[in-house]
Design an enzyme around this catalytic site. Structure first.
Site, PDB file in Angstrom:
ATOM      1  CG  ASP A 170      47.031  40.373  39.058  1.00 30.97           C
ATOM      2  OD1 ASP A 170      46.119  41.225  38.717  1.00 30.97           O
ATOM      3  OD2 ASP A 170      47.651  39.547  38.014  1.00 30.97           O
TER       4      ASP A 170
ATOM      5  CG  HIS B 172      46.462  39.164  34.653  1.00 30.15           C
ATOM      6  ND1 HIS B 172      46.999  40.149  35.525  1.00 30.15           N
ATOM      7  CD2 HIS B 172      46.538  40.082  33.368  1.00 30.15           C
ATOM      8  CE1 HIS B 172      47.495  41.197  34.942  1.00 30.15           C
ATOM      9  NE2 HIS B 172      47.118  41.181  33.530  1.00 30.15           N
TER      10      HIS B 172
END
Lengths: 559, 559
Positions: free
Chosen positions: B197, B371
């Protein structure tokens, strides 16, 4: 003639633009038969104003009170303070426009593009006093992101109205110092009402000095191995000079791209704001004579504007500059809200072509704001010490927060006025009240048209943009009372019609049958009824089939 | 049948969505006659995609290789990872879908809205291994802004492919811990390729723990005198639980508004993620029995979405909730790029109605990202220690920066692959190469239509949105070779035609004369030529008069 809104002994103060928004700043101070206007800006439309080029204030009040207008005075040369001048002059006779320094040049430049419009422009000087019968206008220098920025004082029989213009406090500016003494003197002598810039009211800090940015840019430049490509606001002449100095310090030649940047460098040199030894600037063709580490490319496009120099470099359509390995692109700017998407696109393209990209961040100080943060707003309040306070320049939450700041800094609770455009503050030396309002709606400019785009047209554009349209032409033979041939259907922005012949045929047949039925039912040809029925029929049918709502545009022609 | 892109002994890894963008994540791992798909997301369109509801990947490759597909495995329940499932299932037969916990509930919910579509959904458990002939899929728990987020391991004969899903590291999570041991074991045993990611790759930090936000929200709540109105992402169930706990701690009852938030509270309670004593939640009508300081309003609208609960409260159209003095609105969220305008509008309206507003800032920690920042990406790289590295989930600059980070953390230079959607990475235990590409264009969904809106339609919508259109209908009598009556002109989104009868008359006369001339000149009726001429004539005339370029839509009908 006395106006109907405030009394003869009261001073009226109001905004035609700049409250509840960032842009189209325009303020009016009126006393008896005298009006002084401060600034005449435009606003750039947000995404919801489809196809609109500019937004300007409603000038109706000024048109109606034309005889009272003594002068338009300009605080500084940014578009949201001078961009409305040509439009204003088309509607209202302004006897004299006063501006200083770079603003004078920028206004002249602008008026060249509107060659039919006459204007009388005078340069004021820092210590001038412009006297009218009751009112007198004077100035105090401030710091901002364009040179020659001033606050305006309008002295009235009831007291002084002080308008800050856009400002920050920069104790180590790259240009001239702000005039602290004059501001303090105003405060000591007494100020009736302060109108103060609220753009940075939410920023809980003292903004960094332009000198900090200068140091930071020099350091970044010294670490770049290849070409330095720098994008910034063309109007920020001090910044441009910093970039030039960093280039000279690192032995780089400078090539300038983008029309407004080229003009800044030209005008800046003429006026002495931009200083560089002969030979510092080179043309695009000469670049091949230098190694990458000897080159700075100074350009427009820091906001990701689609046709600006940097955007064309990024997407590979710039005629003269292609991205090279080891190019480092510096955004000496911060994103204006709404522009982040375009900026991200530019950055991604630059990365994809192999450039490195540096944006303003806590680690790399490539930019500082021209608008003071809360601590600077407090300093202004402490210097000016106004009795009444009206926050200006900003969205509603900025104005509201600024008003709180003012109360914290000594303005008496109840003496702060968070107003809308058009709201008239009526002042005497002892009182202040919201007396009423004047027209202050947005006026839209699209191409040559001023104010001919209203909410209906904008609503239509919105519908068209989302689902397109479907145009159906029904021709009726009046004598025979029947549809001639088949109805013709054309669409745009709906579905790609060449691939949808079945849908079109089905629609056309349905309409023809239905219209023939109506024609049988009534003695006269009811065009309005037919149109309404066609719209309903097609709306229902299309929504069931596609879940879309294109605009239906029926044309019924009888022959 | 062996595919044409990579060799029989190679493992193919590619994205159909998620590279160069944030959204529509979909990754494919293929070896010989087996395909495992990871995630099936949608993307929400940006402003340039006028009228488009969703964007999905191109499923062509999967359709053509349908027989190889063994399973779709889901990392977590966010829309950009599960939102494409119904559209995928319409095009491609997927034998089994595997998901865990809350994602299972969310997928079931979603499929209820697509009642005709069949699906086989299985819940995997943390330590399951799903074995196929050559491939085997296992899982490791991560931290993210929705519970039950997992990384996926696809074991192949050439080595392990590890896909992180969306992740951060939260050492004091409000839910379960990430499975550090499993990640470390994977690293020790050897990982061929890591897909990780990149959303937070630019953020030079370790993101704050959800517990920090929890503390901060409790502190803010304890200082609020009136009602606490909190907007957050409905999918962030842990956050919702924090807000509930802060409410309980400050003796507030909670009323929930907004459909997705109501569903979150309902589903979250069923699954045990949301815990609150009986009587904590009250309906809208019961609110009048409590003082303002005893009330929390938990709602949707943290992104300024026009029809969400908070937006309706802000603009005064909410049926049940009106802003009261001393209301404090907390945005427990950060703006998704592109949404800042809508959020600002909501905040301004709330201020205008007298509410106080608190947004996430360094001074008030009302949000933390799901994130990981650069330090967390490094930790993942250090735990997994992959031979090859492919940054996923992110715009190009994020992928590029993440690739640099990987090299700094020990991935050999040249072993990092910054790819585009569709690019196929072909791997063996000893080699990696970009072998070619599969179709991976954006497919647009508008209403019921999938993929029928192409670039022509979007371009038309753009033109229509900016200058509107002008429709002109010319009827020609074939026998007499002349225009019948006057041409009819209708416009939408151009200028308000009722006020422009002169312009329409002038245009119509010009066209009729010109068409009659053409009709005299040729033996046959050249419809194409007439249309082209009419467009040119009107374009020129209108631009000269108005500086606008509406779309000209001519219809020529012969009778």
């Amino acid at each position: 003639m006395q106006n109907q809104i405030f009394k003869k002994h009261e001073v009226g103060v109001f905004a035609l633009g700049g409250l509840g928004e960032v842009g189209k700043n325009m303020y009016v101070v009126e006393y008896q038969n005298e009006i002084v206007i401060i600034d005449a800006g435009v606003m750039f439309p947000d995404d919801s104003l489809l196809g609109i080029d500019y937004v300007i204030p409603d000038y109706t009040y000024l048109q109606k009170n034309q005889d009272k207008i003594k002068a338009l005075v300009i605080t500084h040369g940014h578009e949201d303070h001078i961009g409305g001048i040509p439009w204003l002059l088309r509607h209202v006779k302004i006897p004299k426009i006063y501006a200083n320094g770079i603003a004078v040049g920028l206004i002249k430049n602008k008026m060249q593009e509107h060659s039919g419009v006459k204007y009388d422009l005078y340069e004021f000087f820092e210590n001038d006093i412009i006297r009218f019968k009751h009112l007198a206008v004077s100035f105090f220098r401030t710091n901002h992101s364009i040179p020659d920025s001033f606050g305006i004082v309008v002295k009235t029989p009831q007291g002084k109205i002080v308008h800050t213009g856009d400002f920050k406090f920069d104790f180590t500016p790259t240009g001239k110092d702000a005039d602290y003494a004059k501001m303090a003197r105003l405060g000591s002598e007494g100020v009736l009402c302060l109108l103060s810039d609220s753009t940075g009211a939410e920023v809980d800090a003292f903004t960094k000095s332009e000198s900090t940015v200068s140091e930071s840019i020099k350091e970044i430049f010294s670490n770049i191995e290849g070409r330095a490509v720098v994008a910034t606001f063309a109007s920020n002449i001090h910044r441009v000079q910093q970039i030039i100095e960093a280039s000279i310090a690192t032995k780089r030649k400078i090539a300038v791209f983008g029309r407004s940047m080229e003009r800044t460098v030209e005008v800046g040199q003429e006026l002495g704001y931009i200083k560089a030894p002969h030979g510092t600037f080179v043309g695009a063709r000469a670049l091949r004579h230098f190694s990458p580490h000897e080159i700075t490319i100074l350009c427009t496009g820091s906001q990701g504007e689609p046709f600006a120099a940097l955007s064309r470099i990024a997407n590979g359509t710039h005629r003269q500059i292609k991205v090279q390995p080891k190019d480092t692109v510096i955004f000496s700017s911060s994103p204006i809200p709404g522009n982040q998407g375009g900026i991200n696109k530019t950055i991604n393209q630059l990365f994809k072509r192999g450039a490195n990209v540096i944006t303003h961040s806590p680690l790399s100080d490539t930019h500082t704001s021209g608008h003071g943060g809360s601590e600077e707003l407090k300093l202004m309040l402490k210097l000016i010490k106004p009795k009444y306070f009206m926050p200006i320049h900003g969205e509603y939450r900025m104005l509201k927060i600024h008003a709180r700041t003012a109360i914290a800094c000594g303005v008496k609770k109840g003496n702060e006025f968070v107003l809308d455009n058009g709201d008239v503050l009526a002042l005497t030396s002892k009182s202040a009240r919201v007396a009423g309002s004047v027209p202050a709606e947005n006026i839209y400019i699209d191409g040559k048209g001023i104010g001919d785009i209203g909410s209906i047209v904008l609503k239509d554009r919105k519908i068209l943009s989302e689902d397109g349209l479907l145009n159906i032409v029904v021709t009726i033979n009046e004598k025979e009372r029947r549809v001639v041939g088949n109805s013709v259907i054309v669409s745009r922005g709906f579905v790609y019609m060449k691939e949808q012949t079945e849908l079109t045929k089905a629609l056309s047949n349905q309409v023809d049958n239905h219209v023939n039925e109506i024609l049988q039912k009534y003695d006269t040809i009811k065009t309005g009824l037919i149109k309404r029925d066609v719209i309903r029929l097609l709306n229902d049918y299309i929504y069931t089939k596609t879940e879309r709502n294109p605009m239906i545009l029926p044309v019924v022609k009888t022959i």
